[in-house]
Write an enzyme that holds these catalytic residues in place. Structure first.
Site, PDB file in Angstrom:
ATOM      1  N   GLN A  66       4.792  -0.920 -66.656  1.00 39.61           N
ATOM      2  CA  GLN A  66       5.358  -1.055 -65.101  1.00 39.61           C
ATOM      3  C   GLN A  66       5.305  -2.454 -64.448  1.00 39.61           C
ATOM      4  OE1 GLN A  66       3.795   2.386 -63.223  1.00 39.61           O
ATOM      5  NE2 GLN A  66       4.672   3.828 -64.742  1.00 39.61           N
ATOM      6  N   HIS A 131       1.093   1.670 -62.793  1.00 40.70           N
ATOM      7  CA  HIS A 131       0.747   2.088 -61.207  1.00 40.70           C
ATOM      8  C   HIS A 131       0.476   0.439 -60.398  1.00 40.70           C
ATOM      9  CE1 HIS A 131      -0.056   6.388 -62.056  1.00 40.70           C
ATOM     10  NE2 HIS A 131       1.097   6.087 -62.421  1.00 40.70           N
ATOM     11  N   GLU A 223       5.168  11.562 -52.049  1.00 41.89           N
ATOM     12  CA  GLU A 223       5.027  11.779 -50.445  1.00 41.89           C
ATOM     13  C   GLU A 223       5.654  10.377 -49.804  1.00 41.89           C
ATOM     14  OE1 GLU A 223       0.418  13.371 -51.119  1.00 41.89           O
ATOM     15  OE2 GLU A 223       0.793  11.161 -50.134  1.00 41.89           O
ATOM     16  N   TYR A 233      -5.564   8.454 -47.618  1.00 37.83           N
ATOM     17  CA  TYR A 233      -4.484   9.504 -47.932  1.00 37.83           C
ATOM     18  C   TYR A 233      -4.816  10.404 -49.225  1.00 37.83           C
ATOM     19  CZ  TYR A 233      -2.083   7.111 -44.174  1.00 37.83           C
ATOM     20  OH  TYR A 233      -1.693   6.809 -43.090  1.00 37.83           O
ATOM     21  N   TYR A 244       0.091  16.243 -64.969  1.00 36.20           N
ATOM     22  CA  TYR A 244       1.381  16.534 -66.010  1.00 36.20           C
ATOM     23  C   TYR A 244       0.971  17.679 -66.953  1.00 36.20           C
ATOM     24  CZ  TYR A 244       3.225  12.390 -63.827  1.00 36.20           C
ATOM     25  OH  TYR A 244       3.836  11.269 -63.041  1.00 36.20           O
TER      26      TYR A 244
END
Length: 349
Positions: A66, A131, A223, A233, A244
């Site tokens: 990513q 991520h 979110e 958070y 998953y």
């Protein structure tokens, strides 16, 4: 292109502006009518009226899952300074990579980046391509917010000695603002503004200058969060999703000292870019939040208090929406990643 009705709310039109892109990730429309586009592979494209230039001088990026060349934001004074900010996966010594932030000046002819300066890189990076985040937003006071994913290392999002799973805040020269919440605290990275995030891939300011982010949950629990200085958070201790595998995440959906999302999706939509719209061309949408869905191929419109998804703009153009921004005249621009196209949404005549 014929106008269409977005959930019968009002008629808009969507026009392609830039085509033939390879894994486009972020866009920045310019006042001169051109647009800058990042491609994850490491290219920065300047397109004006179909005339395309690959901008030279982009920092070296780590194309790792990513990771790659990610976000792009124009400085508030871009019209004068021509300064812009880039986030990207940066190769690190000893192997691995980490989310980084650089500033640069776009040359007057738009062909190269000048004075490229590394402002921040996460400590420490890691191997694995998951991520990275990552958006950069300039606050009204000139400081820069950067969103960083937890790199697939869930506990790291609660470890303030690392930058994983945080929103960080730095000055435009890369220094640490002295009013950051953890400045001077032993064992805490001073750039951290908030923590306990999983993978925030959307970020934008509302009209009052407050930062909002959209972030990926696991299976459910995507979110939208209003970011508060110094707040936790909750990831991976609380979540509205599940792993998953179907296994429970952490301790449940709430815990003292941890923030609740303003809105969450279940099932997950895989949210990416986030825009808080000014209302310049679409007054009915003033103050609404728009979030692109990578999974279900639509643009979510959220409004109200409490925040709710009030509409889904879903057309043949809204496939895997990676970024969504407001242009200089109030048009809404977005990326369809698999089509390799930048689109512009305006009111239908």
């Amino acid at each position: 292109m014929l106008p269409f009705s977005a959930n019968a709310e009002l008629s808009v039109r969507i026009d392609p502006v830039v085509t033939g892109l390879d894994a486009p990730w972020a866009i920045a429309p310019l006042a001169d009518g051109g647009v800058l586009v990042t491609q994850k592979g490491g290219q920065l494209i300047y397109d004006r009226g179909g005339q395309r230039t690959e901008v030279a001088g982009v920092p070296e990026v780590a194309l790792d899952g990513q990771g790659g060349l990610l976000d792009l934001t124009l400085a508030q004074d871009f019209d004068r300074s021509r300064v812009l900010f880039l986030t990207y996966a940066k190769p690190q010594s000893g192997g691995g990579s980490g989310t980084a932030l650089a500033s640069a000046r776009l040359s007057d002819d738009g062909t190269e980046l000048e004075n490229v300066t590394l402002l921040f890189e996460m400590a420490a990076g890691s191997s694995g391509g998951r991520h990275f985040g990552s958006r950069v937003v300039e606050a009204p006071d000139g400081t820069l917010f950067v969103t960083i994913g937890e790199r697939g290392d869930r506990p790291a999002a609660q470890d303030q000695s690392r930058h994983n799973g945080t929103v960080v805040r730095v000055n435009r020269d890369g220094s640490v603002p002295q009013d950051n919440p953890f400045v001077g605290r032993s064992g805490v990275q001073p750039e951290i503004w908030s923590y306990g995030h999983r993978n925030p891939q959307g970020a934008g300011l509302d009209g009052a200058g407050h930062l909002w982010v959209s972030e990926h949950g696991a299976k459910g629990g995507d979110e939208v969060n209003r970011i508060i200085k110094g707040a936790n958070y909750g990831w991976p201790i609380i979540s509205y999703g599940r792993h998953y595998s179907g296994a429970k995440i952490g301790e449940g959906t709430a815990k003292d000292g941890m923030e609740q999302p303003e809105f969450y999706w279940d099932p997950s939509i895989a949210p990416s870019g986030l825009l808080v719209y000014s209302g310049a061309l679409f007054p009915q949408w003033a103050g609404d939040i728009f979030v692109g869905s990578l999974k279900f191929d639509y643009i979510s419109r959220l409004s109200g208090d409490p925040l709710q998804e009030v509409a889904q703009i879903k057309t043949k153009e809204t496939t895997r929406v990676r970024d969504i921004v407001e242009g200089p005249n109030g048009a809404i621009w977005f990326i369809s990643e698999p089509q390799g196209i930048v689109y512009r949404m305006t009111p239908a005549e």
